[in-house]
Scaffold this active site. Structure first.
Site, PDB file in Angstrom:
ATOM      1  CB  CYS A   1      98.859  22.685  49.788  1.00  0.00           C
ATOM      2  SG  CYS A   1      99.374  21.735  48.397  1.00  0.00           S
TER       3      CYS A   1
ATOM      4  N   GLY B   1      98.470  30.896  52.892  1.00  0.00           N
ATOM      5  CA  GLY B   1      97.711  30.784  51.470  1.00  0.00           C
ATOM      6  C   GLY B   1      98.090  29.525  50.553  1.00  0.00           C
TER       7      GLY B   1
END
Ligand code: NAD
Length: 423
Positions: free
Chosen positions: A244, A241
């Protein structure tokens, strides 16, 4: 500023600037507050929302604004181009513009020609440089102060020297890799895509391990001891998650597709990750059935990883929404991220409550789901947990709890790919 440079930071969020001026920091990042206060005190670090002041403060300007995912999956560069407009409006002398935001290859060149167009009448020039950031949230200070390498995309010798001067107070010259702007921009995306692919790869092997009844811990040990493979980013879990990896993989896919190239591996990385975010829910359904009405689940960990309060693309979001949708009540706890988490979840959801401690969270729950590997979860009193839960069942989305200990205490334990014991 920590190494002696004078720095002026500008943000359009006036509330953020006001708080920063008072030494208050909105996000949780270890050691950051102390560092900001230290440098404010030495008068080397200031915060402003005054554009004119910020643009004319230095001959080097870093652009660090967000580049979130657009609805089509490409990078949304609105904030970056807004900053370019602002600089062009206020600029009074020659500048070097360093792009630190993660931007798709080609953006730097586009910004360079945009400046040339906008500054034609002012008879001024700027040089655009790509200097992508590689720090990790939760370890931001160490990663920035002691980077493995610094990538700088620029070819003009005078600008190279300016950046060498800037970084020389922080790192040795041999850690700086100069290249052209396009290659620098691609290096950032390729690095994140590589790490995301390693995570999706080990998750895929973990899922196969579950079906086979093999043990991913042993498989990982066997693989990781091969120096060509290594252990980093080879931890199975409930999908990557954060702000980025998900957006950067998708932006690179989108960029490749613009050229008519089908990036099959990157698409697979993303697909595996999307499926992995559902893995804990499917394990819960396997035990408790599709209809979870009347059941209560304690969820520990809301941030996408420990040591940060960033909840962007956190696997806990999808899990909790799925549990609520299937009728279950959720009691959630996180050491730092509850306030941020509340902002992305449906308001007035009667089936979701947030608790002030990990112990209160588990009271009367039918199972405990550990979603983030905060160290405080590892040092829990599992005998107490067993007595507080209605049924002694633990789902460990990070494979970080002591499986054998839990089993010897009488828990049913479900990790990711620890199939040998999951039957
Ligand atoms: N967060 C990370 O760990 C990380 C790591 C490496 C690279 N990056 C990259 O760095 C960039 C920033 O990421 P982030 O997580 O800090 O984003 P963020 O959204 O948390 O912060 C961006 C900030 O920019 C401000 N801003 C927006 N428009 C502005 C403008 N016109 N003028 C001044 N300020 C403006 C916003 O108010 C906000 O405070 C992204 O491109 C990201 O991909 C982030």
């Amino acid at each position: 500023s920590e190494v002696g440079h004078e720095v002026c930071c500008i943000d359009i969020d006036q509330n953020k600037v006001k708080k920063l001026k008072q030494g208050k920091i909105d996000i949780y990042e270890p050691e950051l507050r102390e560092m900001v206060l230290r440098n404010q005190k030495k008068q080397r670090l200031e915060f402003t929302s005054n554009l004119k002041q910020a643009v004319n403060f230095s001959s080097l300007i870093f652009i660090c604004v967000g580049t979130p995912e657009s609805t089509e999956g490409s990078a949304d560069l609105t904030s970056v181009f807004n900053v370019v407009d602002s600089i062009a409006k206020e600029i009074k002398e020659k500048k070097v513009i360093v792009i630190k935001s993660t931007v798709p290859p080609g953006t730097g060149l586009e910004i360079q020609s945009l400046f040339e167009h906008k500054l034609k009448n002012k008879n001024l020039s700027v040089q655009v440089v790509s200097n992508p950031e590689f720090l990790r949230e939760g370890r931001a200070i160490n990663d920035f102060m002691e980077p493995d390498r610094v990538i700088i995309g620029v070819e003009q010798k005078s600008v190279k020297n300016k950046l060498l001067d800037l970084y020389s107070l922080l790192i040795s010259d041999d850690k700086i890799i100069f290249m052209d702007m396009l290659s620098a921009e691609l290096t950032k995306y390729a690095s994140n895509a590589m790490l995301a692919t390693k995570i999706s790869f080990i998750n895929e092997i973990a899922n196969i391990s579950d079906f086979l009844g093999a043990d991913i811990d042993l498989v990982r040990k066997g693989m990781g001891n091969d120096k060509r493979i290594g252990f980093s980013f080879m931890n199975p879990g409930s999908g990557y998650g954060g702000s980025c990896f998900p957006k950067d993989v998708k932006a690179l896919i989108s960029k490749a597709q613009n050229f008519g190239y089908n990036p099959r591996l990157l698409r697979a990385t993303d697909l595996v990750n999307r499926a992995q975010k559902k893995i804990i829910f499917s394990k819960i359904v396997k035990i408790f059935g599709d209809d979870l009405t009347g059941l209560k689940f304690a969820v520990w960990g809301l941030s996408f990883k420990p040591e940060t309060d960033d909840i962007r693309e956190s696997p806990s979001i999808e899990l909790i929404k799925s549990l609520n949708k299937a009728g279950a009540t959720v009691s959630a706890y996180d050491p730092k991220a509850i306030n941020q988490f509340k902002q992305v979840m449906p308001k007035n959801q009667p089936l979701l409550t947030y608790m002030e401690s990990k112990d209160l969270c588990i009271e009367g729950a039918d199972a405990l789901v550990v979603m983030t590997e905060w160290s405080e979860f590892q040092v829990s009193d599992f005998s107490f947990i067993k007595s507080a839960l209605k049924t002694p069942i633990i789902f460990d989305a990070r494979n970080f709890l002591e499986e054998e200990t839990l089993r010897s205490l009488g828990f049913r334990y479900f990790g990711i790919g620890r199939g040998r014991n999951a039957q």
